[in-house]
Design a protein around this motif. Structure first.
Motif, PDB file in Angstrom:
ATOM      1  N   THR A  91       2.447   5.919  -7.591  1.00 59.50           N
ATOM      2  CA  THR A  91       1.156   6.530  -8.340  1.00 59.50           C
ATOM      3  C   THR A  91       1.324   8.090  -7.871  1.00 59.50           C
ATOM      4  O   THR A  91       1.187   8.869  -9.056  1.00 59.50           O
ATOM      5  N   ASP A  92       1.541   8.582  -6.835  1.00 60.34           N
ATOM      6  CA  ASP A  92       1.776  10.082  -6.421  1.00 60.34           C
ATOM      7  C   ASP A  92       3.092  10.743  -7.162  1.00 60.34           C
ATOM      8  O   ASP A  92       2.791  11.733  -7.930  1.00 60.34           O
ATOM      9  N   VAL A  93       4.281  10.015  -7.036  1.00 60.94           N
ATOM     10  CA  VAL A  93       5.303  10.594  -7.638  1.00 60.94           C
ATOM     11  C   VAL A  93       5.499  10.587  -9.261  1.00 60.94           C
ATOM     12  O   VAL A  93       5.565  11.453  -9.838  1.00 60.94           O
ATOM     13  N   PHE A  94       5.166   9.324  -9.652  1.00 61.42           N
ATOM     14  CA  PHE A  94       5.323   9.293 -11.202  1.00 61.42           C
ATOM     15  C   PHE A  94       3.812   9.289 -11.985  1.00 61.42           C
ATOM     16  O   PHE A  94       3.950   9.453 -12.957  1.00 61.42           O
ATOM     17  N   GLY A  95       2.657   9.505 -11.350  1.00 64.36           N
ATOM     18  CA  GLY A  95       1.544   9.567 -11.861  1.00 64.36           C
ATOM     19  C   GLY A  95       1.080   8.366 -12.477  1.00 64.36           C
ATOM     20  O   GLY A  95       0.420   8.219 -13.536  1.00 64.36           O
ATOM     21  N   LEU A  96       1.652   7.122 -11.968  1.00 63.71           N
ATOM     22  CA  LEU A  96       1.283   5.899 -12.612  1.00 63.71           C
ATOM     23  C   LEU A  96      -0.200   5.337 -11.858  1.00 63.71           C
ATOM     24  O   LEU A  96      -0.418   6.038 -11.043  1.00 63.71           O
ATOM     25  N   VAL A  97      -0.794   4.357 -12.703  1.00 63.05           N
ATOM     26  CA  VAL A  97      -2.099   3.961 -12.174  1.00 63.05           C
ATOM     27  C   VAL A  97      -1.727   2.522 -12.013  1.00 63.05           C
ATOM     28  O   VAL A  97      -1.021   1.778 -12.501  1.00 63.05           O
ATOM     29  N   ARG A 148       7.889  18.097  -6.255  1.00 62.94           N
ATOM     30  CA  ARG A 148       7.043  17.237  -5.714  1.00 62.94           C
ATOM     31  C   ARG A 148       7.514  16.261  -4.825  1.00 62.94           C
ATOM     32  O   ARG A 148       7.161  15.974  -3.820  1.00 62.94           O
ATOM     33  N   LEU A 149       9.008  15.824  -5.142  1.00 62.81           N
ATOM     34  CA  LEU A 149       9.511  14.707  -4.375  1.00 62.81           C
ATOM     35  C   LEU A 149       9.946  15.555  -2.975  1.00 62.81           C
ATOM     36  O   LEU A 149       9.832  15.042  -1.740  1.00 62.81           O
ATOM     37  N   LYS A 150      10.383  16.758  -2.962  1.00 61.18           N
ATOM     38  CA  LYS A 150      10.757  17.550  -1.608  1.00 61.18           C
ATOM     39  C   LYS A 150       9.683  17.816  -0.802  1.00 61.18           C
ATOM     40  O   LYS A 150       9.812  17.666   0.258  1.00 61.18           O
ATOM     41  N   GLU A 151       8.419  18.208  -1.814  1.00 62.66           N
ATOM     42  CA  GLU A 151       7.301  18.663  -0.650  1.00 62.66           C
ATOM     43  C   GLU A 151       6.888  17.255   0.225  1.00 62.66           C
ATOM     44  O   GLU A 151       6.228  17.292   0.913  1.00 62.66           O
ATOM     45  N   ALA A 152       7.221  16.006  -0.602  1.00 59.38           N
ATOM     46  CA  ALA A 152       6.602  14.661  -0.074  1.00 59.38           C
ATOM     47  C   ALA A 152       7.634  14.398   1.123  1.00 59.38           C
ATOM     48  O   ALA A 152       7.580  13.241   1.463  1.00 59.38           O
ATOM     49  N   ARG A 153       9.010  15.056   1.386  1.00 59.87           N
ATOM     50  CA  ARG A 153       9.850  14.521   2.314  1.00 59.87           C
ATOM     51  C   ARG A 153      10.584  13.541   1.731  1.00 59.87           C
ATOM     52  O   ARG A 153      10.926  12.558   2.682  1.00 59.87           O
ATOM     53  N   GLU A 202       0.708  -1.026  -0.017  1.00 58.22           N
ATOM     54  CA  GLU A 202      -0.242   0.092  -0.255  1.00 58.22           C
ATOM     55  C   GLU A 202       0.793   1.214  -0.103  1.00 58.22           C
ATOM     56  O   GLU A 202       0.539   2.121  -0.671  1.00 58.22           O
ATOM     57  N   ARG A 203       1.723   1.449   0.777  1.00 57.30           N
ATOM     58  CA  ARG A 203       2.985   2.487   0.855  1.00 57.30           C
ATOM     59  C   ARG A 203       3.397   2.841  -0.502  1.00 57.30           C
ATOM     60  O   ARG A 203       3.577   3.824  -0.744  1.00 57.30           O
TER      61      ARG A 203
END
Length: 150
Positions: free
Chosen positions: A24-30, A90-95, A17-18
């Protein structure tokens, strides 16, 4: 020789799940298909249109090992430095843990380079562009975390 290409890359993960959320969040994959059955947790991820790019398999413990045979890192190429910068933000925002603070050139005077970071299990990832980095990044030093030396 037969014409072939990489079909997908399989990655062992500790939490399906993680890892699905990260990729999906970082790369926009589905998620193309998945199983959450005990002892059979996996997910096939890809772009909205097209085939599978990454398969995630929940069948490991601990962290990615950088000193054992196997995957060194997984690199994704984008068309421009601006796209690298978008991913970086995007990655820096997600730490997300980065291996360098900023964009780096692959070598001195190189036009190619990108960002180097880790997924939730420590798998080393890269997003790079083949052109346009020379005015945006520092140089990766031998023995530091980049391509062949991280």
């Amino acid at each position: 020789m037969t014409n072939f290409h990489v079909g997908h890359v399989g990655i062992n993960v500790t939490s399906l799940e993680r890892s699905i959320a990260f990729y999906t969040d970082v790369f926009g994959l589905v998620v193309k298909t998945a199983s959450f059955e005990e002892q059979r947790k996996y997910a096939f991820l890809g772009k909205e249109t097209g085939g599978d790019l990454i398969t995630l398999w929940e069948q490991s413990e601990g962290r990615f090992s950088t000193n054992a045979p196997g995957l060194h890192h997984l690199a994704f190429e984008v068309d421009s430095i601006e796209e690298v910068q978008q991913f970086e933000g995007r990655l820096k925002e997600a730490r997300t843990p980065f291996l360098y603070d900023n964009i780096v050139m692959h070598e001195e005077g190189s036009k190619s380079g990108g960002i180097f970071f880790e997924d939730p299990d420590g798998v080393r990832l890269e997003i790079f562009t083949a052109n346009g980095v020379q005015n945006h990044g520092s140089v990766a030093e031998h023995g530091s975390p980049s391509c062949g030396f991280f």
